[in-house]
Design a protein around this motif. Structure first.
Motif, PDB file in Angstrom:
ATOM      1  N   TYR A  24      67.193  16.384  -4.017  1.00  0.00           N
ATOM      2  CA  TYR A  24      65.899  16.644  -3.375  1.00  0.00           C
ATOM      3  C   TYR A  24      64.839  16.958  -4.416  1.00  0.00           C
ATOM      4  O   TYR A  24      63.738  16.419  -4.385  1.00  0.00           O
ATOM      5  CB  TYR A  24      66.002  17.831  -2.407  1.00  0.00           C
ATOM      6  CG  TYR A  24      66.561  17.464  -1.062  1.00  0.00           C
ATOM      7  CD1 TYR A  24      66.126  16.318  -0.406  1.00  0.00           C
ATOM      8  CD2 TYR A  24      67.499  18.278  -0.438  1.00  0.00           C
ATOM      9  CE1 TYR A  24      66.639  15.980   0.832  1.00  0.00           C
ATOM     10  CE2 TYR A  24      68.018  17.953   0.799  1.00  0.00           C
ATOM     11  CZ  TYR A  24      67.590  16.801   1.433  1.00  0.00           C
ATOM     12  OH  TYR A  24      68.088  16.476   2.646  1.00  0.00           O
ATOM     13  N   GLN A  25      65.167  17.825  -5.347  1.00  0.00           N
ATOM     14  CA  GLN A  25      64.196  18.198  -6.367  1.00  0.00           C
ATOM     15  C   GLN A  25      63.789  16.990  -7.206  1.00  0.00           C
ATOM     16  O   GLN A  25      62.620  16.780  -7.499  1.00  0.00           O
ATOM     17  CB  GLN A  25      64.786  19.264  -7.297  1.00  0.00           C
ATOM     18  CG  GLN A  25      64.993  20.588  -6.626  1.00  0.00           C
ATOM     19  CD  GLN A  25      63.748  21.437  -6.694  1.00  0.00           C
ATOM     20  OE1 GLN A  25      62.912  21.244  -7.545  1.00  0.00           O
ATOM     21  NE2 GLN A  25      63.644  22.394  -5.789  1.00  0.00           N
TER      22      GLN A  25
ATOM     23  N   THR B  96      61.500  14.535  -5.315  1.00  0.00           N
ATOM     24  CA  THR B  96      60.217  14.992  -4.777  1.00  0.00           C
ATOM     25  C   THR B  96      59.389  15.616  -5.887  1.00  0.00           C
ATOM     26  O   THR B  96      58.482  15.014  -6.417  1.00  0.00           O
ATOM     27  CB  THR B  96      60.427  16.009  -3.643  1.00  0.00           C
ATOM     28  OG1 THR B  96      61.257  17.048  -4.127  1.00  0.00           O
ATOM     29  CG2 THR B  96      61.058  15.355  -2.447  1.00  0.00           C
ATOM     30  N   LYS B  97      59.773  16.816  -6.261  1.00  0.00           N
ATOM     31  CA  LYS B  97      58.944  17.543  -7.206  1.00  0.00           C
ATOM     32  C   LYS B  97      58.950  16.903  -8.586  1.00  0.00           C
ATOM     33  O   LYS B  97      57.905  16.786  -9.232  1.00  0.00           O
ATOM     34  CB  LYS B  97      59.443  18.983  -7.301  1.00  0.00           C
ATOM     35  CG  LYS B  97      58.580  19.794  -8.231  1.00  0.00           C
ATOM     36  CD  LYS B  97      58.821  21.257  -8.105  1.00  0.00           C
ATOM     37  CE  LYS B  97      57.897  21.954  -9.081  1.00  0.00           C
ATOM     38  NZ  LYS B  97      58.092  23.377  -9.138  1.00  0.00           N
ATOM     39  N   TYR B  98      60.124  16.507  -9.046  1.00  0.00           N
ATOM     40  CA  TYR B  98      60.231  16.009 -10.414  1.00  0.00           C
ATOM     41  C   TYR B  98      60.292  14.497 -10.463  1.00  0.00           C
ATOM     42  O   TYR B  98      60.960  13.923 -11.322  1.00  0.00           O
ATOM     43  CB  TYR B  98      61.440  16.637 -11.107  1.00  0.00           C
ATOM     44  CG  TYR B  98      61.279  18.125 -11.252  1.00  0.00           C
ATOM     45  CD1 TYR B  98      60.327  18.629 -12.133  1.00  0.00           C
ATOM     46  CD2 TYR B  98      62.008  19.019 -10.501  1.00  0.00           C
ATOM     47  CE1 TYR B  98      60.128  19.982 -12.256  1.00  0.00           C
ATOM     48  CE2 TYR B  98      61.823  20.384 -10.623  1.00  0.00           C
ATOM     49  CZ  TYR B  98      60.881  20.858 -11.507  1.00  0.00           C
ATOM     50  OH  TYR B  98      60.673  22.206 -11.636  1.00  0.00           O
ATOM     51  N   MET B  99      59.621  13.843  -9.524  1.00  0.00           N
ATOM     52  CA  MET B  99      59.638  12.379  -9.485  1.00  0.00           C
ATOM     53  C   MET B  99      59.028  11.797 -10.751  1.00  0.00           C
ATOM     54  O   MET B  99      59.550  10.826 -11.315  1.00  0.00           O
ATOM     55  CB  MET B  99      58.839  11.917  -8.267  1.00  0.00           C
ATOM     56  CG  MET B  99      59.017  10.471  -7.938  1.00  0.00           C
ATOM     57  SD  MET B  99      60.714  10.162  -7.491  1.00  0.00           S
ATOM     58  CE  MET B  99      60.757   8.393  -7.570  1.00  0.00           C
ATOM     59  N   LEU B 100      57.927  12.374 -11.210  1.00  0.00           N
ATOM     60  CA  LEU B 100      57.233  11.806 -12.375  1.00  0.00           C
ATOM     61  C   LEU B 100      58.090  11.870 -13.646  1.00  0.00           C
ATOM     62  O   LEU B 100      58.289  10.843 -14.302  1.00  0.00           O
ATOM     63  CB  LEU B 100      55.890  12.520 -12.560  1.00  0.00           C
ATOM     64  CG  LEU B 100      55.071  12.092 -13.757  1.00  0.00           C
ATOM     65  CD1 LEU B 100      54.712  10.638 -13.664  1.00  0.00           C
ATOM     66  CD2 LEU B 100      53.797  12.911 -13.850  1.00  0.00           C
ATOM     67  N   PRO B 101      58.641  13.039 -13.998  1.00  0.00           N
ATOM     68  CA  PRO B 101      59.529  13.049 -15.176  1.00  0.00           C
ATOM     69  C   PRO B 101      60.722  12.128 -15.015  1.00  0.00           C
ATOM     70  O   PRO B 101      61.156  11.484 -15.980  1.00  0.00           O
ATOM     71  CB  PRO B 101      59.993  14.508 -15.278  1.00  0.00           C
ATOM     72  CG  PRO B 101      59.058  15.289 -14.479  1.00  0.00           C
ATOM     73  CD  PRO B 101      58.437  14.382 -13.480  1.00  0.00           C
TER      74      PRO B 101
ATOM     75  N   ASN C 246      70.909  19.437  -3.530  1.00  0.00           N
ATOM     76  CA  ASN C 246      69.742  20.204  -3.963  1.00  0.00           C
ATOM     77  C   ASN C 246      69.098  19.589  -5.201  1.00  0.00           C
ATOM     78  O   ASN C 246      67.878  19.537  -5.313  1.00  0.00           O
ATOM     79  CB  ASN C 246      70.142  21.643  -4.258  1.00  0.00           C
ATOM     80  CG  ASN C 246      70.502  22.370  -2.993  1.00  0.00           C
ATOM     81  OD1 ASN C 246      70.079  21.965  -1.918  1.00  0.00           O
ATOM     82  ND2 ASN C 246      71.299  23.419  -3.114  1.00  0.00           N
TER      83      ASN C 246
END
Lengths: 509, 175
Positions: B133-134, B137-142, B130
């Motif tokens: 995945y996060q 995807t979602k936190y790729m930039l940070p 989990n």
């Protein structure tokens, strides 16, 4: 399982990397510099610096052309709500790029005079700038914290960059310890807000309370929740450290004194601007419903900050400490604008305008300081500026216009910046705060003009005391390259032009 | 049973954290830090966040504290016994502690910090998948930004610590 994968791939689609092309270009440029330093032969290392400056100019120009300033400005988020693209964010990106260009120029001059390595300096400045640019668009606490840490870690190193100097190393250590402390406070505040905002028992809670929009609607639903209030105060404390507001201003004089001059300029302008843009984003976004608590709190901080900065600077002889303490006072004026922005929405744009005037004036002054004085710049005092007008009239004029703008003398840009903020404060009905700010401005004229006096009227000051002519005995000026004169000239011209004609930035208001 | 375990681990964490600050010997301090970290890891286990617990032990209690110990041994601090806090520091620290304690007690008195009912779990924090995945995807930039942060830190450490001709010859005596 598959539907979850679908959700994630949808999230990945939202990562629109093209929208942060300037930041990515800066990062790539920073990496390229390191690679070139390793591969190029010694005699061609000069190429790297040219590439760095040229690359930044290209990014800046492309940023101006492709920014939302000329198109239809629409606010939209990307990266699953991590970033928010707005006109103000784009303006601040250009602001930080401009800072970075000026700092690289000053840094090149500073480092080559002292034989310090230059590529690492520019590398760090580029990474810090990219972090600041993302900070200006952040819309999520995770991104905000990571960007802020990137900026802060870069600054720890830059402050102690002149590693042969004890002042510089001491400043770096102080900044490291206090910076880590403030980051911890900020993080604790974020965690409290996250914990409260993710509690399904409370109305308005969401699955992603780090997101500013969702957090804002949660706070609107629970403005009296103790955890929310505690978290908000702690987050604002962390930000107050960055902008150097009382009671988190204690590090500023020491660190400004010890840091190399270009880094002092970078700290004074870019780091402070970064703090203010975060403050604007937070106060106009998630914390807007807490006006009842924030107006008195920020108002009290603004009063203390203005008074502390100006009173501290009155008797200061060391020029870098003087710039630091007067910078605290400027932070106080800008906080006044932030407090006013609860009532008058355009006050936040007045703060951005003020930041631009502060950039032009500060870099002009630090540029002149960079041009002269002893190698150990931590000891530079007002005495080093004695009779500058006769020794180098050009630098003296640049310095005088910069100081006049910081003091807020009418035809210059600094006056317009202060006027806009004071009008906003007047419209918001903050008469008490306004009175303190005016007293602060009057006090500041004393020490800024004391400096100008040293520069222009030193011989007459001495003659009044004794009849014999005394030659100034400070270390002489360094013959500056033409490029440096041109940069200083542009900064001064900017200060003059913005004083008469603000149309270029009027779309902000 | 769970309550008792919670109190034991919480008390152990707090006590060792206090001893870490109060201890005169830096090596002892580092050891108490490990105990404190392990206590936090135990609290994570009780929250069924096994992945975080393992990371806590591996990264913090393992890598970070070992690094601390290396540096303490390298620096060979001997005089730390003689450094005594000033009266002013003690008074200021006590005052800050009292204020904080009043704040926390006030929080409980107002009922805002009171016991909340148990909440259902949103996503199982025990699965490293989990987090992955996060993160990608979602936190790729940070995630990418942290790469640059670490690079900047590495460049800085090498730059500041490397031996070489120091630049300024007129090094002043700090008063």
């Amino acid at each position: 399982m598959n539907d979850r994968l679908a959700i994630y791939s949808e999230m990945a689609q939202e990562n629109s990397w093209l929208s942060i092309l300037p930041e990515i270009s800066l990062g790539v440029l920073a990496l390229l510099l390191l690679v070139l330093e390793m591969t190029l032969p010694k005699e061609r290392q000069g190429l790297i610096l040219r590439l760095a400056l040229f690359g930044q100019v290209v990014i800046l120009l492309a940023g101006v052309v492709f920014s939302s300033l000329f198109g239809v400005a629409t606010e939209h988020t990307s990266f699953n709500g991590l970033l928010m693209h707005s006109v103000r964010g784009d303006v601040m990106r250009l602001f930080f790029l401009l800072c970075s260009l000026l700092v690289c120029h000053l840094g090149h001059q500073y480092a080559s005079r002292r034989g310090l390595p230059q590529v690492e300096f520019i590398h760090l400045v580029l990474i810090v700038t990219a972090g600041l640019m993302l900070l200006a668009q952040s819309h999520n606490f995770i991104l905000l914290f990571v960007a802020l840490e990137t900026v802060t870690v870069g600054f720890y190193i830059l402050v102690s960059y002149s590693r042969g100097s004890l002042y510089s190393l001491e400043a770096g250590l102080k900044y490291l310890i206090l910076g880590a402390f403030s980051s911890a406070i900020l993080l604790f505040g974020i965690v409290l807000l996250y914990g409260a905002g993710g509690n399904p028992q409370l109305p308005g809670s969401s699955g992603d309370p780090m997101n500013f929009a969702l957090l804002g609607s949660f706070i609107e639903a629970n403005p009296d929740n103790i955890l929310v209030l505690a978290g908000t105060v702690l987050v604002l404390c962390g930000v107050a450290f960055k902008i150097g507001a009382v009671p988190f201003q204690i590090w500023i004089p020491d660190v400004y004194q010890g840091a190399p001059i270009p880094v002092t300029a970078f700290l004074a302008v870019a780091s402070k601007a970064g703090g203010f843009i975060v403050l604007i984003i937070l106060v106009q976004g998630p914390f807007a419903p807490l006006e009842r608590v924030l107006v008195p709190m920020l108002g009290a901080i603004a009063i203390l900050t203005i008074l502390f900065g100006n009173l501290g600077a009155l008797s200061q002889k060391n020029v870098k400490r003087l710039m630091g303490l007067s910078g605290i006072a400027h932070a106080g004026y800008m906080l006044l604008g932030i407090v006013a922005s609860f009532q008058v929405p355009w006050a936040a744009n007045a703060v951005v305008f003020y930041l631009f005037t502060y950039l032009l004036a500060s870099f002009a002054i630090f540029g002149v300081m960079n041009n002269m004085g002893p190698l150990e710049d931590g000891d530079m005092t007002l005495d080093d500026f004695k009779d500058l007008a006769r020794k180098n009239p050009y630098n003296a004029a640049v310095l005088a216009i910069g100081l006049g703008s910081l003091a807020g003398i009418p035809p210059l840009a600094g006056f317009i910046g202060k006027l806009l903020i004071f009008i906003a404060a007047f419209k918001a009905g903050l008469y008490g705060l306004l009175g303190v700010a005016v007293i602060g401005v009057v006090l500041s004229i004393y020490y800024y003009f004391g400096w100008i006096l040293e520069v222009y009227f030193w011989p007459s000051l001495v003659k009044a005391e004794s009849e014999e002519t005394i030659e100034p005995s400070g270390p002489g000026l360094i013959p500056a390259a033409n490029s440096h004169r041109i940069v200083l000239g542009c900064l001064t011209a900017g200060t003059l032009i913005l004083g008469f004609y603000q149309g270029a930035l009027s779309y902000l208001l | 049973m769970e309550d008792i375990l919670f109190y034991i681990f919480a008390a152990g964490t707090l006590l060792s954290a206090f001893l870490m600050v109060a201890s005169r010997n830096p090596v002892n301090s580092a050891m108490f830090l490990i105990v404190s970290f392990v206590g936090i890891a135990a609290l994570f286990v009780m929250l069924e966040s096994y992945f975080l617990a393992v990371i806590q032990v591996l990264v913090y209690a393992g890598a970070v504290v070992v690094l601390f110990l290396f540096i303490i041994m390298l620096l060979d601090v001997e005089d730390s016994d003689k450094i005594r806090p000033k009266i002013f520091t003690i008074v200021a620290g006590g005052l800050a502690f009292a204020l904080l304690a009043i704040g926390v007690l006030g929080l409980f008195a107002s009922g805002a910090g009171g016991p909340e009912p148990e909440l259902p779990m949103r996503t199982a924090a025990s699965l490293s998948r989990n987090f992955g995945y996060q993160l990608f995807t979602k936190y790729m930039l940070p995630f990418q930004m942290i790469g640059f942060l670490l690079l900047a830190a590495m460049v800085g450490v090498i730059y500041i610590s490397k031996k070489g001709p120091t630049a300024s010859s007129d090094e002043p005596e700090k008063e």
